[in-house]
Scaffold this active site. Structure first.
Site, PDB file in Angstrom:
ATOM      1  N   GLU A 274     -20.177 -25.354 -12.528  1.00  0.00           N
ATOM      2  CA  GLU A 274     -20.827 -26.658 -12.606  1.00  0.00           C
ATOM      3  C   GLU A 274     -22.077 -26.561 -11.731  1.00  0.00           C
ATOM      4  O   GLU A 274     -22.024 -26.716 -10.516  1.00  0.00           O
ATOM      5  CB  GLU A 274     -19.901 -27.763 -12.085  1.00  0.00           C
ATOM      6  CG  GLU A 274     -20.492 -29.149 -12.277  1.00  0.00           C
ATOM      7  CD  GLU A 274     -19.933 -30.186 -11.328  1.00  0.00           C
ATOM      8  OE1 GLU A 274     -19.891 -31.360 -11.714  1.00  0.00           O
ATOM      9  OE2 GLU A 274     -19.554 -29.836 -10.197  1.00  0.00           O
TER      10      GLU A 274
ATOM     11  N   ASP B  97     -16.103 -26.285  -9.320  1.00  0.00           N
ATOM     12  CA  ASP B  97     -16.728 -27.566  -9.026  1.00  0.00           C
ATOM     13  C   ASP B  97     -17.880 -27.407  -8.035  1.00  0.00           C
ATOM     14  O   ASP B  97     -17.821 -26.584  -7.123  1.00  0.00           O
ATOM     15  CB  ASP B  97     -15.670 -28.502  -8.426  1.00  0.00           C
ATOM     16  CG  ASP B  97     -16.276 -29.724  -7.772  1.00  0.00           C
ATOM     17  OD1 ASP B  97     -16.822 -30.560  -8.507  1.00  0.00           O
ATOM     18  OD2 ASP B  97     -16.215 -29.831  -6.528  1.00  0.00           O
TER      19      ASP B  97
ATOM     20  N   TRP C 156      13.821 -32.039  12.818  1.00  0.00           N
ATOM     21  CA  TRP C 156      12.454 -32.393  13.212  1.00  0.00           C
ATOM     22  C   TRP C 156      12.241 -32.293  14.723  1.00  0.00           C
ATOM     23  O   TRP C 156      11.463 -33.043  15.311  1.00  0.00           O
ATOM     24  CB  TRP C 156      12.078 -33.785  12.689  1.00  0.00           C
ATOM     25  CG  TRP C 156      12.049 -33.816  11.189  1.00  0.00           C
ATOM     26  CD1 TRP C 156      13.034 -34.228  10.352  1.00  0.00           C
ATOM     27  CD2 TRP C 156      10.989 -33.341  10.362  1.00  0.00           C
ATOM     28  NE1 TRP C 156      12.651 -34.059   9.035  1.00  0.00           N
ATOM     29  CE2 TRP C 156      11.394 -33.518   9.007  1.00  0.00           C
ATOM     30  CE3 TRP C 156       9.727 -32.797  10.605  1.00  0.00           C
ATOM     31  CZ2 TRP C 156      10.607 -33.167   7.925  1.00  0.00           C
ATOM     32  CZ3 TRP C 156       8.923 -32.456   9.516  1.00  0.00           C
ATOM     33  CH2 TRP C 156       9.364 -32.632   8.206  1.00  0.00           C
TER      34      TRP C 156
ATOM     35  N   LYS D   8       7.022 -29.117   8.629  1.00  0.00           N
ATOM     36  CA  LYS D   8       5.665 -29.237   9.157  1.00  0.00           C
ATOM     37  C   LYS D   8       5.535 -28.230  10.294  1.00  0.00           C
ATOM     38  O   LYS D   8       6.527 -27.623  10.727  1.00  0.00           O
ATOM     39  CB  LYS D   8       5.383 -30.649   9.676  1.00  0.00           C
ATOM     40  CG  LYS D   8       5.194 -31.695   8.584  1.00  0.00           C
ATOM     41  CD  LYS D   8       4.710 -33.024   9.154  1.00  0.00           C
ATOM     42  CE  LYS D   8       4.497 -34.047   8.054  1.00  0.00           C
ATOM     43  NZ  LYS D   8       3.962 -35.340   8.597  1.00  0.00           N
TER      44      LYS D   8
END
EC number: 2.4.1.18
Length: 670
Positions: free
Chosen positions: A390, A337, A86, A121
């Protein structure tokens, strides 16, 4: 000579002639976009491959891993993770010839540290500061339940998943979709989060036995907050790890295909979570990388970010996302959606009381174009793939082919139907139910555009609202659902629950949807664990033991749904042309219609039963009652004899016994 600007959509819908230019203009924009994509990538299928370039990939020629990221306005990017303890700065990324950020990890140097399952990350320095971010194209995200920290995971399993569904096709499901809407996490009876594997083992057999041929999975894309129902997506290429590993999801879909069940995803491209730590917001330090800047890029009602669909890179990101889910996980299509919110800058917060509003009132032409491209991609990938919108405004041509002037969806959800049922139950006593209004709400749709009808979905079951069963029976469900219990509220509720479902599925569309558990009248509402309920899973599960209990009326409702679905499927009712009304008596509340050569008869009368009631049928002959809601095995009172053959006179007039609050289906005996 025909005017080339008059597209088939306008030819078929005469009321659109005054808007022929607007329809033609969106068709021209679509054609131009396809030409640009073909020029850039060769085809839309090739254009939708950015996930094969960005993110983490092993390159055999260079013998190592490469990680790439699109972050045009960032100052510096650094890859960090388990592999480098890290360290934020030991692995800087550099801009490559395309202007993308890139870092290479040689295999020999990192083979023991950069391994399957390790966490990563990317540290981004930009105008908004310095943040540790999750890579945009990450395939799996690890969630730490103790501190709610999200981290990307390297996902390179040694063995590829062994698919066995090569012979499966969703072609027949596309013709006649019987959709079971479900949420993996809340699908088990235990008070906790269900898994992909538990769903495959425990729930798929139930869906198959119930007769549904398609499942619609909610909350598959990774989302930080469980209670969002999956609608605040953070990581678009990662199946949520709450339910298991990516291979577990593949196992579930493969198993569904073995059962002959198609699987469609509830895909959320309408907005994204605003969180900076988990999602895409301000990834490169700017407001306008993936989303619109300022108020235009923020949905106040949803507290989320809105994509800039006009940006080439955003189109490619979203289209690649669609291809990824179809190719990597074998999804058979998508339910998009929030399409109304996508189409209009005002997100549908207006009355669509004039045709002008479909073309001139806050319409986002870039969003319409994106939807056309999405549907083109889906159907180019495979003609058997299904796309559902939708959409509540009634945008003309939504379910017409792009070449006809449409947007390209296969189906639209009939969102007005559940609204009608809820409003009717909430605001009208039974004696004021309007049969003309009922007929109108269930039949008012374009003849050349297909609709998914439903009485209720997850929207109607959420906390703050109630399922239909709970609207009808409320607290009486806690005490009077035993087979031998006598209760007028429950008797009424069970009768109407069955009738509402049959009239909706047989009259309302070319497809049908049911939310998990509602087929047997699942009690109460859906409420995910949150601070307000002491983080309880009591209402975030499905109580299958109720449906399995021979001594409860839930079992009877489940049997009715199974019989209804079987009839609709056997006689191909959903693929038949629109129903033809035979009879409507507003005062007595009796309605009859014909569809797929079957006669559907409903008596919504609250108290009267009618002997020798005369109806004139389209064809002379003998008829058999093939489904009857008053059958005792469905929780009825056996007032109708199923063995009787009904014969018309020479004028087609038939005489029936119609008890109150019942429905039946007649089939002509050949």
């Amino acid at each position: 000579m025909k005017d080339a600007k008059i597209l088939p959509l306008v030819q078929d819908e005469s009321w659109l002639k005054s808007h022929a230019d607007a329809v033609y203009e969106r068709f021209v924009r679509y054609q131009s976009a396809i030409r640009d994509i073909n020029s850039h990538s060769g085809s839309i299928l090739e254009f939708a491959r950015s996930h094969e370039y960005y993110g983490f990939h092993f390159e055999k020629l260079r013998n190592g891993w490469v990680y790439r990221e699109w972050a045009p306005q960032a100052h510096n990017l650094f890859l960090m993770g388990d592999f480098n303890h890290w360290n934020k700065y030991s692995h800087p990324m550099k801009r490559n010839y395309r202007g993308d950020w890139e870092v290479f990890l040689p295999y020999e140097e990192y083979k023991d540290s950069f391994v399957h399952g390790s966490k990563v990350k990317v540290h981004v320095e930009a105008d908004n500061g310095a943040y540790d971010r999750i890579p945009a194209y990450i395939r799996k995200v690890d969630q730490n339940p103790e501190n709610h920290d999200f981290a990307g995971q390297i996902w390179f399993p040694k063995k590829e998943f062994a698919w066995t569904d090569q012979k499966f096709s969703s072609k027949s499901q596309k013709k006649c979709p019987l959709i079971y809407e479900c949420h993996i996490g809340m699908a088990q009876e235990k008070e906790g989060v269900g898994t992909y594997l538990e769903f495959a083992e425990n729930i798929l057999p139930r869906i198959k036995a119930a007769g549904y041929n398609t499942i619609q999975m909610m909350a598959i894309m990774e989302h930080p907050y469980y209670g969002s129902f999956g609608y605040h997506v953070s990581n678009f290429f990662a199946p949520t790890s709450r339910f298991g590993d990516p291979e577990d999801l593949k196992f579930l879909i493969n198993k569904a295909h073995q059962y002959g069940i198609a699987v469609i995803m509830d895909i959320v491209h309408s907005h994204a979570v605003k969180n900076i730590n988990e999602g895409l917001n301000e990834f490169d330090g700017s407001e306008n990388q993936y989303f619109h800047p300022g108020p235009k890029g923020y949905h106040e009602g949803w507290d989320s970010k809105l994509f800039d669909y006009g940006k080439f890179e955003v189109q490619q990101f979203l289209l690649s996302n669609i291809r990824y889910w179809m190719e990597e996980f074998h999804f058979d299509g998508f339910r998009f959606d929030g399409v109304t919110s996508v189409i209009y800058y005002h997100h549908g917060h207006t009355d669509f009381d004039h045709p002008d509003k479909y073309f001139n009132d806050g319409v986002d032409q870039d969003a319409l174009l994106y939807l056309q491209l999405a549907n083109t991609l889906i159907h180019t990938f495979s003609e058997s793939k299904i796309s559902i919108a939708e959409e509540v405004s009634g945008m003309p041509g939504l379910c017409r082919e792009c070449e006809d002037g449409g947007i390209g969806f296969d189906f639209r959800l009939a969102m007005g139907i559940p609204d009608f049922w809820i409003k009717t139950m909430k605001h009208k006593p039974d004696e004021h139910w309007d049969m003309f209004e009922m007929w109108h709400e269930l039949t008012n749709r374009p003849k050349n555009e297909r609709t998914i009808a439903y009485a209720e979905s997850h929207d109607q079951a959420l906390v703050g609202d109630k399922s239909i069963a709970f609207w009808l029976m409320d607290k009486e469900m806690y005490f009077n659902m035993g087979i031998d219990d006598k209760n007028l509220v429950v008797d009424r509720g069970i009768a109407l629950h069955k009738m509402i479902r049959l009239i909706t599925i047989s009259l309302g569309g070319e497809g049908y949807l049911n939310f998990i558990g509602n087929e047997f009248g699942h009690p109460e509402w859906v409420d995910f664990p949150r601070e307000g309920n002491n983080w309880s899973y009591q209402y975030a599960r499905r109580q299958w033991s109720l449906a399995d209990n021979e001594s409860l009326k839930y079992k009877q409702l489940g049997l009715w749904d199974k019989a209804m679905i079987k009839l609709i499927d056997e006689f191909k009712v959903l693929s038949a042309s629109h129903a033809q009304q035979i009879y409507l008596d507003a005062e007595k509340k009796i309605l009859a219609y014909e569809r797929a050569d079957l006669i559907f008869i409903f008596s919504f009368n609250i108290s009267e039963s009618f002997f020798g009631y005369e109806l004139t049928l389209p064809k002379v002959g003998d008829y058999l009652n093939i489904l009857n809601s008053d059958d005792s095995k469905f929780g009825g009172f056996d007032r109708i004899d199923n063995k009787i053959h009904y014969s018309t006179n020479k004028n087609g007039v038939i005489k029936l016994y119609l008890p109150n609050r019942t429905c039946m289906v007649l089939k002509k005996i050949e």
